[in-house]
Design a protein around this motif. Structure first.
Motif, PDB file in Angstrom:
ATOM      1  N   ALA A   2      62.157  36.972  39.438  1.00 31.12           N
ATOM      2  CA  ALA A   2      62.772  37.093  40.713  1.00 31.12           C
ATOM      3  C   ALA A   2      63.073  36.161  42.368  1.00 31.12           C
ATOM      4  O   ALA A   2      64.120  36.296  42.951  1.00 31.12           O
ATOM      5  N   GLU A   3      61.469  35.982  42.208  1.00 31.17           N
ATOM      6  CA  GLU A   3      61.356  34.889  42.959  1.00 31.17           C
ATOM      7  C   GLU A   3      62.544  33.310  42.880  1.00 31.17           C
ATOM      8  O   GLU A   3      62.787  33.040  43.047  1.00 31.17           O
ATOM      9  N   LEU A   4      62.851  33.159  41.448  1.00 43.65           N
ATOM     10  CA  LEU A   4      63.720  31.846  41.215  1.00 43.65           C
ATOM     11  C   LEU A   4      65.278  32.528  41.758  1.00 43.65           C
ATOM     12  O   LEU A   4      65.905  31.864  42.661  1.00 43.65           O
ATOM     13  N   ALA A   5      65.476  33.697  41.480  1.00 44.11           N
ATOM     14  CA  ALA A   5      66.816  34.653  41.792  1.00 44.11           C
ATOM     15  C   ALA A   5      66.917  34.621  43.345  1.00 44.11           C
ATOM     16  O   ALA A   5      67.574  34.512  44.187  1.00 44.11           O
ATOM     17  N   GLU A   6      65.372  34.729  43.921  1.00 45.10           N
ATOM     18  CA  GLU A   6      65.970  35.036  45.373  1.00 45.10           C
ATOM     19  C   GLU A   6      65.904  33.719  45.837  1.00 45.10           C
ATOM     20  O   GLU A   6      66.927  33.672  46.812  1.00 45.10           O
ATOM     21  N   GLY A  12      72.475  39.257  41.347  1.00 44.82           N
ATOM     22  CA  GLY A  12      72.394  40.171  40.893  1.00 44.82           C
ATOM     23  C   GLY A  12      71.691  40.376  40.299  1.00 44.82           C
ATOM     24  O   GLY A  12      70.829  41.346  39.308  1.00 44.82           O
ATOM     25  N   THR A  13      70.924  39.064  39.522  1.00 44.00           N
ATOM     26  CA  THR A  13      69.787  38.342  39.072  1.00 44.00           C
ATOM     27  C   THR A  13      68.820  39.191  39.484  1.00 44.00           C
ATOM     28  O   THR A  13      67.556  39.694  38.716  1.00 44.00           O
ATOM     29  N   PHE A  14      68.547  38.970  40.627  1.00 42.05           N
ATOM     30  CA  PHE A  14      67.146  39.730  41.817  1.00 42.05           C
ATOM     31  C   PHE A  14      67.537  40.997  41.675  1.00 42.05           C
ATOM     32  O   PHE A  14      66.386  41.886  41.880  1.00 42.05           O
ATOM     33  N   LEU A  15      68.411  41.198  41.775  1.00 42.16           N
ATOM     34  CA  LEU A  15      68.316  42.973  41.357  1.00 42.16           C
ATOM     35  C   LEU A  15      67.543  43.103  40.037  1.00 42.16           C
ATOM     36  O   LEU A  15      67.198  44.525  39.475  1.00 42.16           O
ATOM     37  N   ALA A  16      68.792  42.618  38.747  1.00 44.74           N
ATOM     38  CA  ALA A  16      67.959  43.381  37.686  1.00 44.74           C
ATOM     39  C   ALA A  16      67.029  42.773  37.355  1.00 44.74           C
ATOM     40  O   ALA A  16      65.518  44.230  37.085  1.00 44.74           O
ATOM     41  N   ALA A  17      66.808  41.849  38.182  1.00 45.12           N
ATOM     42  CA  ALA A  17      64.534  41.338  37.745  1.00 45.12           C
ATOM     43  C   ALA A  17      63.502  43.125  38.809  1.00 45.12           C
ATOM     44  O   ALA A  17      62.954  43.095  37.963  1.00 45.12           O
ATOM     45  N   LYS A  18      64.135  42.865  39.661  1.00 49.22           N
ATOM     46  CA  LYS A  18      63.434  43.739  40.441  1.00 49.22           C
ATOM     47  C   LYS A  18      63.485  45.370  39.692  1.00 49.22           C
ATOM     48  O   LYS A  18      62.845  47.045  39.617  1.00 49.22           O
ATOM     49  N   THR A  19      64.671  46.009  38.728  1.00 43.62           N
ATOM     50  CA  THR A  19      64.637  47.145  38.929  1.00 43.62           C
ATOM     51  C   THR A  19      64.142  47.507  37.730  1.00 43.62           C
ATOM     52  O   THR A  19      63.969  48.084  37.362  1.00 43.62           O
ATOM     53  N   LEU A  20      63.979  46.135  37.111  1.00 43.64           N
ATOM     54  CA  LEU A  20      63.007  46.094  35.702  1.00 43.64           C
ATOM     55  C   LEU A  20      61.056  46.121  35.852  1.00 43.64           C
ATOM     56  O   LEU A  20      61.092  47.447  35.230  1.00 43.64           O
ATOM     57  N   LYS A  21      61.237  46.037  36.665  1.00 46.64           N
ATOM     58  CA  LYS A  21      59.447  45.513  37.472  1.00 46.64           C
ATOM     59  C   LYS A  21      60.170  46.966  37.621  1.00 46.64           C
ATOM     60  O   LYS A  21      58.521  47.424  37.859  1.00 46.64           O
ATOM     61  N   ALA A  22      60.593  47.963  38.737  1.00 46.21           N
ATOM     62  CA  ALA A  22      60.650  49.636  38.641  1.00 46.21           C
ATOM     63  C   ALA A  22      60.347  50.293  37.665  1.00 46.21           C
ATOM     64  O   ALA A  22      59.902  50.907  37.812  1.00 46.21           O
ATOM     65  N   PHE A  23      61.085  49.940  36.748  1.00 44.38           N
ATOM     66  CA  PHE A  23      60.660  50.763  35.230  1.00 44.38           C
ATOM     67  C   PHE A  23      59.432  50.016  34.785  1.00 44.38           C
ATOM     68  O   PHE A  23      58.886  51.162  33.803  1.00 44.38           O
ATOM     69  N   GLU A  39      48.621  42.985  43.382  1.00 49.85           N
ATOM     70  CA  GLU A  39      47.291  42.012  43.581  1.00 49.85           C
ATOM     71  C   GLU A  39      48.121  41.117  42.256  1.00 49.85           C
ATOM     72  O   GLU A  39      47.137  40.280  41.402  1.00 49.85           O
ATOM     73  N   ALA A  40      48.474  41.937  41.299  1.00 48.60           N
ATOM     74  CA  ALA A  40      48.472  41.852  39.196  1.00 48.60           C
ATOM     75  C   ALA A  40      49.394  40.224  39.843  1.00 48.60           C
ATOM     76  O   ALA A  40      49.031  40.139  38.553  1.00 48.60           O
ATOM     77  N   LEU A  41      50.600  40.489  40.755  1.00 45.06           N
ATOM     78  CA  LEU A  41      50.931  39.048  40.001  1.00 45.06           C
ATOM     79  C   LEU A  41      50.523  37.992  40.282  1.00 45.06           C
ATOM     80  O   LEU A  41      51.733  36.994  40.505  1.00 45.06           O
ATOM     81  N   ASP A  42      49.327  37.464  41.521  1.00 47.27           N
ATOM     82  CA  ASP A  42      49.168  36.450  42.445  1.00 47.27           C
ATOM     83  C   ASP A  42      48.267  36.041  40.771  1.00 47.27           C
ATOM     84  O   ASP A  42      46.696  36.273  40.341  1.00 47.27           O
ATOM     85  N   ALA A  43      48.549  34.531  40.881  1.00 48.52           N
ATOM     86  CA  ALA A  43      47.859  33.870  39.537  1.00 48.52           C
ATOM     87  C   ALA A  43      46.115  33.635  40.554  1.00 48.52           C
ATOM     88  O   ALA A  43      45.709  33.004  39.595  1.00 48.52           O
ATOM     89  N   GLY A  44      46.406  33.710  41.202  1.00 52.55           N
ATOM     90  CA  GLY A  44      45.121  32.935  42.105  1.00 52.55           C
ATOM     91  C   GLY A  44      43.234  34.515  41.479  1.00 52.55           C
ATOM     92  O   GLY A  44      43.012  33.807  42.515  1.00 52.55           O
ATOM     93  N   ILE A  45      44.393  35.656  41.644  1.00 55.59           N
ATOM     94  CA  ILE A  45      43.326  36.949  41.440  1.00 55.59           C
ATOM     95  C   ILE A  45      42.815  37.082  39.850  1.00 55.59           C
ATOM     96  O   ILE A  45      43.968  37.669  39.594  1.00 55.59           O
ATOM     97  N   SER A  46      41.776  37.061  39.697  1.00 54.79           N
ATOM     98  CA  SER A  46      41.984  37.010  37.896  1.00 54.79           C
ATOM     99  C   SER A  46      41.610  38.576  37.850  1.00 54.79           C
ATOM    100  O   SER A  46      41.381  39.282  36.811  1.00 54.79           O
ATOM    101  N   THR A  47      41.126  39.459  38.830  1.00 55.02           N
ATOM    102  CA  THR A  47      40.342  40.627  39.240  1.00 55.02           C
ATOM    103  C   THR A  47      41.092  41.399  40.191  1.00 55.02           C
ATOM    104  O   THR A  47      40.703  42.252  40.825  1.00 55.02           O
ATOM    105  N   PRO A  48      42.623  41.413  39.753  1.00 54.04           N
ATOM    106  CA  PRO A  48      43.664  42.034  40.751  1.00 54.04           C
ATOM    107  C   PRO A  48      42.459  43.635  40.881  1.00 54.04           C
ATOM    108  O   PRO A  48      41.856  44.149  39.938  1.00 54.04           O
ATOM    109  N   LYS A  49      42.853  44.223  42.364  1.00 51.68           N
ATOM    110  CA  LYS A  49      42.415  45.465  42.462  1.00 51.68           C
ATOM    111  C   LYS A  49      43.309  46.994  41.794  1.00 51.68           C
ATOM    112  O   LYS A  49      44.366  46.628  41.612  1.00 51.68           O
ATOM    113  N   TYR A  50      42.858  48.085  41.481  1.00 54.28           N
ATOM    114  CA  TYR A  50      44.291  49.414  40.964  1.00 54.28           C
ATOM    115  C   TYR A  50      44.379  49.791  42.691  1.00 54.28           C
ATOM    116  O   TYR A  50      43.854  50.109  43.626  1.00 54.28           O
ATOM    117  N   ASP A  51      45.976  49.963  41.986  1.00 55.59           N
ATOM    118  CA  ASP A  51      46.516  50.904  43.558  1.00 55.59           C
ATOM    119  C   ASP A  51      46.854  52.346  42.563  1.00 55.59           C
ATOM    120  O   ASP A  51      46.961  52.937  41.663  1.00 55.59           O
TER     121      ASP A  51
END
Length: 389
Positions: A2-6, A12-23, A39-51
């Motif tokens: 999604a970041e690369l597509a943005e 089109g690819t951005f929407l596909a990535a976001k749709t799969l993420k939502a799914f 915090e799940a996709l932050d590479a600097g956080i090894s123990t992300p909080k639960y939302d």
């Protein structure tokens, strides 16, 4: 992706990535209730909080809306999403369907009627089932996942985990009615009959209660993995109109949902199913709940579990599993006691769940809870996820 597509404005690819993420997050929330998201996709956080599940739903819906606001029709989409040949126009429809499911699922606890109404009015949904199909082959590592796990010996496994349950078999096969989808969903047993097992019993210790006696799901190495079906979309639209008090439109889309399910199965008999389970506006949850459970039995049983928890149908009947089968006597099997369109308490019940209760959530994975200090205390198997409260 999604970041690369943005960055390259490939919307089109951005929407596909976001749709799969939502799914994916929809499935995680519906299974576990609370999971790492913000915090799940932050590479600097090894123990992300639960939302909280409701916050995650709100987050992915906002991400979908943002992606939809950027994309236009007919734009190219990266081909590595297992849906080759699909353009942004197809992904817009799919994103709308995912939005419809998310909004419908939370509609009992969040007022989203206007958002659902806007989607229904726009009516830009997939006109056919969306599935990962045509991408599987008959070789180890390329088999359709369920077939690989349950039917193939490519990985050295011969364990049998899935047989048809008496609840679905006897709902689809009644005294004066046989659902046309039965043979599309399940294989007959060795005698050419359709018989269902009783939950909570041990078929490995009984001479009669063995997998060869019962029916197994129809499966093949190239079986599709469904993203969402046209039947599901029609059921959600029917629910919207039912809540709005528009019985005529609710019935029309309810019937269309059943017809779409039969079309997916490639069989006839939709009119008979509609006659057997007619739409009832006064009991719309029961009508939709039971018919949706049947339709999803051959497509996506995870979604069937979610909808049964949300709609509270099928409901538990008065018959117990122990009344239909006594493990100490093979001759005690009496499936005729089962009332079609109901659930029943298994023979053996976990004391943390109890009788006449559905499992409401999965326990947090130990791989996460043991390593992440932010993992919350498990609230219990009978505690609903946010949309089920």
């Amino acid at each position: 992706m999604a970041e690369l597509a943005e960055q390259s404005e490939e919307w089109g690819t951005f929407l596909a990535a976001k749709t799969l993420k939502a799914f994916i997050y929809q499935m995680l929330v519906d299974a576990y209730g609370e999971v790492p998201y913000s915090e799940a996709l932050d590479a600097g956080i090894s123990t992300p909080k639960y939302d909280a599940g409701q916050d995650i739903y709100a987050g992915v819906l906002a991400e979908l809306d943002d992606a939809l606001s950027k994309v236009g029709e007919g734009q190219k989409v990266a081909t590595n999403f297992l849906l080759p040949g699909k353009t942004s126009s197809d992904w817009i429809k799919l994103a709308n369907a995912v939005k419809l499911k998310l909004l419908s699922r939370e509609s009992g606890v969040v007022d989203v009627s206007s958002q659902i109404g806007a989607l229904v009015s726009q009516n830009n949904f997939p006109t056919e089932d969306v599935a990962w199909a045509g991408c599987w082959s008959n070789e180890s590592g390329a088999l359709s996942p369920f077939y690989a796990e349950e039917f193939s010996t490519a990985w050295g496994s011969t364990q049998i985990n899935c047989i048809a349950n008496v609840a679905i078999i006897n709902t689809m096969k009644q005294t004066s009615y046989v659902d046309g989808r039965l043979a599309a969903f399940f294989e007959p047993n060795g005698n050419g009959e359709y018989t269902g097992g009783i939950s909570g019993s041990n078929f490995s210790t009984s001479s009669k209660y063995k997998s060869s006696y019962w029916c197994r799901p129809v499966a093949s190495y190239d079986m599709p993995v469904y993203f969402i079906t046209r039947s599901e979309v029609e059921f959600f639209i029917a629910e919207y109109y039912a809540k709005a008090g528009n019985a005529q439109q609710a019935q029309a889309h309810y019937n269309a949902a059943i017809e779409a399910s039969f079309a997916s199965a490639g069989v006839s008999g939709a009119a008979d199913a509609i006659k057997q389970f007619p739409y009832d506006q006064a009991n719309w949850k029961k009508s939709i709940g039971i018919s949706k459970w049947i339709a999803l039995a051959g497509v996506n049983t995870f979604e069937g579990w979610c909808e049964a928890r949300r709609l509270d149908y099928p409901a538990f009947g008065s018959v117990q599993g122990s009344q239909m089968y006594n493990e100490t006597s093979d001759d005690s099997y009496n499936p005729d006691l089962y009332v079609p369109g109901t659930f029943y308490t298994p023979i053996k019940v976990d004391d943390k769940l109890g009788a006449n209760k559905l499992l409401e959530r999965w326990i947090y994975p130990e791989s996460s809870s043991a390593r992440n200090g932010n993992s919350p205390e498990f609230p219990g198997y009978t505690t609903p996820v946010f949309w089920g409260k």
